[in-house]
Design a protein around this motif. Structure first.
Motif, PDB file in Angstrom:
ATOM      1  N   TRP A 175       0.773  -1.459  -0.107  1.00  0.00           N
ATOM      2  CA  TRP A 175      -0.362  -0.175   0.373  1.00  0.00           C
ATOM      3  C   TRP A 175       0.767   1.226   0.100  1.00  0.00           C
ATOM      4  CZ3 TRP A 175       0.062  -3.348   4.387  1.00  0.00           C
ATOM      5  CH2 TRP A 175       1.293  -2.940   5.452  1.00  0.00           C
ATOM      6  N   HIS A 176       2.145   0.900   0.586  1.00  0.00           N
ATOM      7  CA  HIS A 176       3.030   2.442   0.167  1.00  0.00           C
ATOM      8  C   HIS A 176       3.284   3.215  -1.136  1.00  0.00           C
ATOM      9  CE1 HIS A 176       6.129   5.248   2.134  1.00  0.00           C
ATOM     10  NE2 HIS A 176       6.855   4.927   1.416  1.00  0.00           N
ATOM     11  N   ARG A 177       2.981   4.221  -1.140  1.00  0.00           N
ATOM     12  CA  ARG A 177       3.571   4.800  -1.965  1.00  0.00           C
ATOM     13  C   ARG A 177       4.778   5.686  -2.200  1.00  0.00           C
ATOM     14  NH1 ARG A 177       0.527   1.246  -3.767  1.00  0.00           N
ATOM     15  NH2 ARG A 177      -1.809   1.656  -4.055  1.00  0.00           N
ATOM     16  N   LEU A 187      -3.636   6.299  11.254  1.00  0.00           N
ATOM     17  CA  LEU A 187      -2.071   4.732  10.487  1.00  0.00           C
ATOM     18  C   LEU A 187      -2.160   5.207   9.435  1.00  0.00           C
ATOM     19  CD1 LEU A 187      -5.324   2.918  12.525  1.00  0.00           C
ATOM     20  CD2 LEU A 187      -5.514   2.122  10.423  1.00  0.00           C
ATOM     21  N   CYS A 188      -0.949   5.669  10.164  1.00  0.00           N
ATOM     22  CA  CYS A 188       0.110   6.127   9.044  1.00  0.00           C
ATOM     23  C   CYS A 188       0.929   5.614   8.544  1.00  0.00           C
ATOM     24  CB  CYS A 188       0.915   8.008   9.694  1.00  0.00           C
ATOM     25  SG  CYS A 188       1.774   7.569  11.557  1.00  0.00           S
ATOM     26  N   GLY A 189       1.496   4.839   8.578  1.00  0.00           N
ATOM     27  CA  GLY A 189       2.146   3.981   8.243  1.00  0.00           C
ATOM     28  C   GLY A 189       3.715   4.720   8.382  1.00  0.00           C
ATOM     29  N   CYS A 191       1.302   2.769  18.631  1.00  0.00           N
ATOM     30  CA  CYS A 191       0.002   2.443  19.759  1.00  0.00           C
ATOM     31  C   CYS A 191      -1.408   1.881  18.701  1.00  0.00           C
ATOM     32  CB  CYS A 191      -0.144   3.862  20.718  1.00  0.00           C
ATOM     33  SG  CYS A 191      -1.050   4.946  20.346  1.00  0.00           S
ATOM     34  N   ASP A 192      -1.878   1.615  19.250  1.00  0.00           N
ATOM     35  CA  ASP A 192      -3.420   1.094  18.934  1.00  0.00           C
ATOM     36  C   ASP A 192      -3.754   2.387  19.276  1.00  0.00           C
ATOM     37  OD1 ASP A 192      -5.199   0.140  18.153  1.00  0.00           O
ATOM     38  OD2 ASP A 192      -5.653  -1.549  19.962  1.00  0.00           O
ATOM     39  N   LEU A 193      -4.326   2.879  17.418  1.00  0.00           N
ATOM     40  CA  LEU A 193      -5.264   4.093  17.243  1.00  0.00           C
ATOM     41  C   LEU A 193      -6.174   4.543  18.341  1.00  0.00           C
ATOM     42  CD1 LEU A 193      -5.985   6.345  15.366  1.00  0.00           C
ATOM     43  CD2 LEU A 193      -7.670   4.664  14.936  1.00  0.00           C
ATOM     44  N   TYR A 194      -7.254   3.056  18.681  1.00  0.00           N
ATOM     45  CA  TYR A 194      -8.079   3.286  19.638  1.00  0.00           C
ATOM     46  C   TYR A 194      -7.478   4.091  21.323  1.00  0.00           C
ATOM     47  CZ  TYR A 194     -10.071   1.179  15.598  1.00  0.00           C
ATOM     48  OH  TYR A 194     -10.756   0.590  14.496  1.00  0.00           O
ATOM     49  N   ASP A 238      -6.676  10.425   5.831  1.00  0.00           N
ATOM     50  CA  ASP A 238      -7.815   9.639   5.948  1.00  0.00           C
ATOM     51  C   ASP A 238      -6.950   9.014   4.093  1.00  0.00           C
ATOM     52  OD1 ASP A 238      -9.392   7.277   5.897  1.00  0.00           O
ATOM     53  OD2 ASP A 238      -9.761   8.073   7.782  1.00  0.00           O
ATOM     54  N   ARG A 239      -6.297   8.320   4.781  1.00  0.00           N
ATOM     55  CA  ARG A 239      -5.601   7.092   3.607  1.00  0.00           C
ATOM     56  C   ARG A 239      -5.298   6.293   3.869  1.00  0.00           C
ATOM     57  NH1 ARG A 239      -1.635   4.398   1.268  1.00  0.00           N
ATOM     58  NH2 ARG A 239      -2.027   3.476  -1.575  1.00  0.00           N
ATOM     59  N   GLY A 240      -6.232   4.982   3.780  1.00  0.00           N
ATOM     60  CA  GLY A 240      -5.831   3.189   3.814  1.00  0.00           C
ATOM     61  C   GLY A 240      -5.871   3.766   6.032  1.00  0.00           C
ATOM     62  N   SER A 241      -6.982   4.203   5.516  1.00  0.00           N
ATOM     63  CA  SER A 241      -6.973   3.976   7.057  1.00  0.00           C
ATOM     64  C   SER A 241      -8.621   3.652   7.896  1.00  0.00           C
ATOM     65  CB  SER A 241      -6.951   5.597   8.009  1.00  0.00           C
ATOM     66  OG  SER A 241      -6.845   5.681   9.553  1.00  0.00           O
ATOM     67  N   VAL A 287     -10.220   2.373   5.854  1.00  0.00           N
ATOM     68  CA  VAL A 287     -10.177   1.456   4.841  1.00  0.00           C
ATOM     69  C   VAL A 287      -9.651  -0.007   5.179  1.00  0.00           C
ATOM     70  CG1 VAL A 287     -10.813   2.209   2.367  1.00  0.00           C
ATOM     71  CG2 VAL A 287      -8.683   1.847   3.234  1.00  0.00           C
ATOM     72  N   ALA A 288      -9.157   0.739   6.178  1.00  0.00           N
ATOM     73  CA  ALA A 288      -8.184  -0.229   6.336  1.00  0.00           C
ATOM     74  C   ALA A 288      -7.575  -1.272   7.954  1.00  0.00           C
ATOM     75  CB  ALA A 288      -6.476  -0.157   6.737  1.00  0.00           C
ATOM     76  N   ILE A 289      -9.116  -0.448   8.609  1.00  0.00           N
ATOM     77  CA  ILE A 289      -9.794  -0.708  10.224  1.00  0.00           C
ATOM     78  C   ILE A 289     -10.568  -2.005   9.319  1.00  0.00           C
ATOM     79  CG2 ILE A 289      -8.742   1.346  11.589  1.00  0.00           C
ATOM     80  CD1 ILE A 289     -12.743   1.584  11.885  1.00  0.00           C
TER      81      ILE A 289
HETATM   82  N1  SAH Z   1      -1.640   5.561   6.038  1.00  0.00           N
HETATM   83  C1  SAH Z   1      -0.245   4.718   5.468  1.00  0.00           C
HETATM   84  C2  SAH Z   1      -1.348   2.909   5.877  1.00  0.00           C
HETATM   85  C3  SAH Z   1      -1.687   2.218   5.364  1.00  0.00           C
HETATM   86  S1  SAH Z   1      -1.737   0.658   5.153  1.00  0.00           S
HETATM   87  C4  SAH Z   1      -0.401   4.853   4.204  1.00  0.00           C
HETATM   88  O1  SAH Z   1      -1.105   5.311   3.354  1.00  0.00           O
HETATM   89  O2  SAH Z   1       0.448   4.252   3.338  1.00  0.00           O
HETATM   90  C5  SAH Z   1      -2.239   0.678   7.556  1.00  0.00           C
HETATM   91  C6  SAH Z   1      -1.032   0.713   8.418  1.00  0.00           C
HETATM   92  O3  SAH Z   1      -1.705   1.240   9.909  1.00  0.00           O
HETATM   93  C7  SAH Z   1      -0.576  -0.475   8.407  1.00  0.00           C
HETATM   94  O4  SAH Z   1       0.552   0.548   8.687  1.00  0.00           O
HETATM   95  C8  SAH Z   1      -0.899  -0.410   9.710  1.00  0.00           C
HETATM   96  O5  SAH Z   1       0.663  -1.053  10.764  1.00  0.00           O
HETATM   97  C9  SAH Z   1      -1.614   0.686  11.126  1.00  0.00           C
HETATM   98  N2  SAH Z   1      -2.385  -0.332  10.994  1.00  0.00           N
HETATM   99  C10 SAH Z   1      -3.828  -0.927  11.339  1.00  0.00           C
HETATM  100  N3  SAH Z   1      -4.045  -1.397  12.676  1.00  0.00           N
HETATM  101  C11 SAH Z   1      -4.057  -0.151  13.285  1.00  0.00           C
HETATM  102  C12 SAH Z   1      -4.194   0.158  14.516  1.00  0.00           C
HETATM  103  N4  SAH Z   1      -5.605   0.045  15.183  1.00  0.00           N
HETATM  104  N5  SAH Z   1      -2.979   1.487  15.466  1.00  0.00           N
HETATM  105  C13 SAH Z   1      -2.410   1.545  15.140  1.00  0.00           C
HETATM  106  N6  SAH Z   1      -1.732   1.104  13.223  1.00  0.00           N
HETATM  107  C14 SAH Z   1      -2.470   0.342  12.883  1.00  0.00           C
END
Ligand code: SAH
Length: 267
Positions: free
Chosen positions: A60-62, A89-91, A153-156, A171-174, A176-178
């Protein structure tokens, strides 16, 4: 929860059948609900994300600034300087450095320490590492050169008690990732982090969730509306065909990326 109640389904179904002109809406409702249920129970544990980082499975990383962010940045800034941005979820998104280079400040949250360290190292930034008394087990990594703080840490576990509220969210990949079952908890957290003038840019994906289990997960506009529509105004800014060989290999024949601008309602 969106369309979860069986009684709602029953009533809409009945209305459809007696044909009072709701057929089209009803068919769309039923279809969206069916698509959401295809991924509703999928769960990715935090350890699985960390393992993906350990094994460099971070497709997913660009290696560049996100085009959707770049082309909509004026609408997010709305003339403001020195905006405080939140990256859930910044990656190791390069967008964080891009915004910090423009004089904005950035706070990110990420579970994988490897992602955070790589972000600073790959951007040639030195950083400090501290524990966070208010967040047992968490660490914060701060750039020495730019205004960037990344919480491991855990986002929550994160809240406005840690860094206050934000003027911008990317909010990119966030969302849609949770895990799909956590979406309401996620929306409540994100809205609690929005300052009155916050401009929240949300990137969502549309594809057929019956052919791919995610993440990233399918998030239709109806879901964005049900999560944020009560407290926020939502404007669709852009929608584009993002289908590449990566998605085709996952069995998808369409893949649409959308960005929405979300702001708190004023009353
Ligand atoms: N936003 C970034 C990463 C998207 S991938 C981008 O666009 O490149 C989702 C990321 O969220 C992953 O790096 C994963 O390690 C992280 N992640 C997933 N669940 C999480 C949580 N509950 N708390 C913190 N980080 C989390």
């Amino acid at each position: 929860m969106l369309f979860e109640s069986s009684s709602v389904m029953f009533v809409t179904d009945t209305l459809c059948r007696i044909g009072i002109g709701l057929e089209k809406d009803c068919a769309r409702w039923c279809q969206t609900n069916k698509m959401l249920s295809a991924q509703a129970d999928r769960v990715m544990a935090l350890g699985e994300w960390e393992e993906r980082w350990r094994e460099d499975q971070t497709g997913w990383h660009r290696p560049h600034v996100n085009k959707m962010l770049e082309s909509n940045i004026e609408k997010v800034l709305d003339g403001r300087k020195g905006v405080k941005f939140f990256f859930p979820l910044c990656g190791k998104a390069l967008d964080m450095k891009w915004l910090a280079d423009m004089g904005h400040s950035v706070v990110g949250v990420e579970i994988a320490e490897k992602a955070i360290k790589q972000f600073f190292e790959e951007s040639n930034m030195t950083y400090s590492e501290e524990t966070v008394p208010a967040l047992p087990g968490a660490k914060v990594y701060k750039s020495s050169e730019r205004n960037i703080s990344l919480y491991q840490c855990d986002l929550y576990n994160f809240s406005s008690a840690i860094e206050g509220q934000f003027g911008g969210i990317w909010d990119r990949g966030s969302l849609v990732a949770i895990n799909p079952r956590d979406r309401q908890k996620y929306a409540a957290l994100i809205t609690s982090l929005m300052d009155k003038d916050c401009r929240y840019l949300l990137d969502t994906l549309l594809y057929n969730p019956e052919v791919y289990k995610g993440p990233p997960f399918f998030v239709p506009d109806e879901q964005v509306q049900s999560l944020f529509g009560k407290s926020c105004d939502i404007e669709l800014l852009q929608s584009l065909d993002a289908l590449t060989d990566r998605e085709k290999a996952r069995g998808m024949d369409f893949f649409t990326e959308k960005v929405h601008l979300i702001t708190l309602k004023t009353n």
